[in-house]
Write an enzyme that holds these catalytic residues in place. Structure first.
Site, mmCIF file in Angstrom:
data_model
loop_
_atom_site.group_PDB
_atom_site.id
_atom_site.type_symbol
_atom_site.label_atom_id
_atom_site.label_comp_id
_atom_site.label_asym_id
_atom_site.label_seq_id
_atom_site.Cartn_x
_atom_site.Cartn_y
_atom_site.Cartn_z
ATOM 1 N N CYS A 55 -72.251 -38.992 15.424
ATOM 2 C CA CYS A 55 -72.831 -40.279 15.845
ATOM 3 C C CYS A 55 -73.684 -40.096 17.094
ATOM 4 O O CYS A 55 -74.745 -40.722 17.234
ATOM 5 C CB CYS A 55 -71.727 -41.301 16.139
ATOM 6 S SG CYS A 55 -70.617 -41.572 14.755
ATOM 7 N N ARG A 138 -71.386 -44.470 7.298
ATOM 8 C CA ARG A 138 -72.769 -44.514 7.818
ATOM 9 C C ARG A 138 -73.640 -45.284 6.821
ATOM 10 O O ARG A 138 -74.221 -44.695 5.911
ATOM 11 C CB ARG A 138 -73.307 -43.091 8.024
ATOM 12 C CG ARG A 138 -72.529 -42.316 9.040
ATOM 13 C CD ARG A 138 -73.050 -40.926 9.283
ATOM 14 N NE ARG A 138 -71.995 -40.140 9.890
ATOM 15 C CZ ARG A 138 -71.654 -40.171 11.170
ATOM 16 N NH1 ARG A 138 -72.326 -40.922 12.012
ATOM 17 N NH2 ARG A 138 -70.648 -39.441 11.630
HETATM 18 C C1 BEZ Z 1 -68.735 -37.914 14.091
HETATM 19 O O1 BEZ Z 1 -68.778 -36.776 14.532
HETATM 20 O O2 BEZ Z 1 -69.557 -38.767 14.380
HETATM 21 C C2 BEZ Z 1 -67.619 -38.243 13.151
HETATM 22 C C3 BEZ Z 1 -67.185 -37.290 12.266
HETATM 23 C C4 BEZ Z 1 -66.143 -37.585 11.408
HETATM 24 C C5 BEZ Z 1 -65.534 -38.835 11.454
HETATM 25 C C6 BEZ Z 1 -66.012 -39.800 12.339
HETATM 26 C C7 BEZ Z 1 -67.061 -39.505 13.185
#
Ligand code: BEZ
Length: 239
Positions: A55, A138
């Protein structure tokens, strides 16, 4: 109407639906969605959680590329199931500490919605319990200047989005609206576009005989037309 395992209503706005309305607190103040942005395109997107690496890379990229979306008359609006103070602390940390590719000191100037109650995420089908029941996937919603959902793209938690594709899809929608055409596979601005087969097959078959400048028909159902990069870069509605 679909129910999840907890018997909650799960809704997912579809292409052609009016974008569900809501009021929200964001990092840029309160918003009334989509009313505040009527007349603009909107990309409403969700991310799983603040202070997570994928993110973070996405927010830095959106912050860097925001001027490109603004130039296309498009407002970015983010959302996650986090509170306002988490959002503020995360965005400050990104600006002060994080470097990614050629980006540092990145300031996120578009609104990021707090949605601790998950009300908005549920309205937009951003909670997909098979992936996570506490984090939004997402999701990307393209909403047109009249407040109509025009496209949806969903990615799982572990995959960062492709911003070139988000921009390409936006330009393609603006182009097809402005010129009443369709775009073929892998279309990029400046490539030939498709002249849709309007009306009955008989009418379409006549197109084989009409010699419209710049149009090449390979059969009655497959006609391509030149559309210059200059025309796409100067879309009538954006002027
Ligand atoms: C992230 O790195 O943004 C992420 C990865 C897995 C689950 C939730 C967020």
């Amino acid at each position: 109407m679909e129910l999840n395992q907890e018997n909650e209503i799960m809704s997912l706005p579809r292409i052609g639906d009016k974008a569900p309305e809501f009021k929200a607190i964001t990092t840029q103040g309160e918003i009334n969605f989509p009313a505040d942005y009527i007349g603009k395109w909107i990309i409403l997107f969700s991310h799983p959680a603040d202070f997570t690496p994928v993110c973070t890379s996405e927010f830095m990229t959106f912050a860097k590329r925001e001027p490109e979306f603004t130039a296309l008359n498009c407002q970015l609006v983010g959302l996650s199931i986090d509170g306002l103070y988490s959002h503020i602390a995360w965005l400050r940390t990104i600006k002060e500490k994080i470097e990614f590719k050629d980006m540092k000191n990145m300031e996120v100037a578009f609104p990021l919605i707090e949605d601790i109650t998950m009300n908005i995420a549920k309205k937009y089908g951003m909670i997909q319990p098979g992936e996570s029941s506490t984090k939004a996937v997402r999701a990307v919603f393209f909403i047109d200047p009249k407040g109509i959902v025009r496209a949806l793209i969903y990615y799982p938690l572990s995959i960062g989005r492709n911003f070139d594709e988000l921009k390409r899809a936006l330009i393609a929608m603006q182009t097809t609206d402005a010129f009443s055409v369709a775009t073929p596979a892998d279309w990029q601005p400046g490539d030939d576009v498709i002249v849709p087969t309007a009306g009955s097959c008989g009418v379409a078959k006549n197109r084989m005989e009409t010699k419209e400048a710049g149009v090449t028909c390979y059969d009655w159902f497959f006609c391509l037309k030149k559309l210059s990069l200059e025309k796409v870069n100067n879309l009538p509605k954006l002027k």
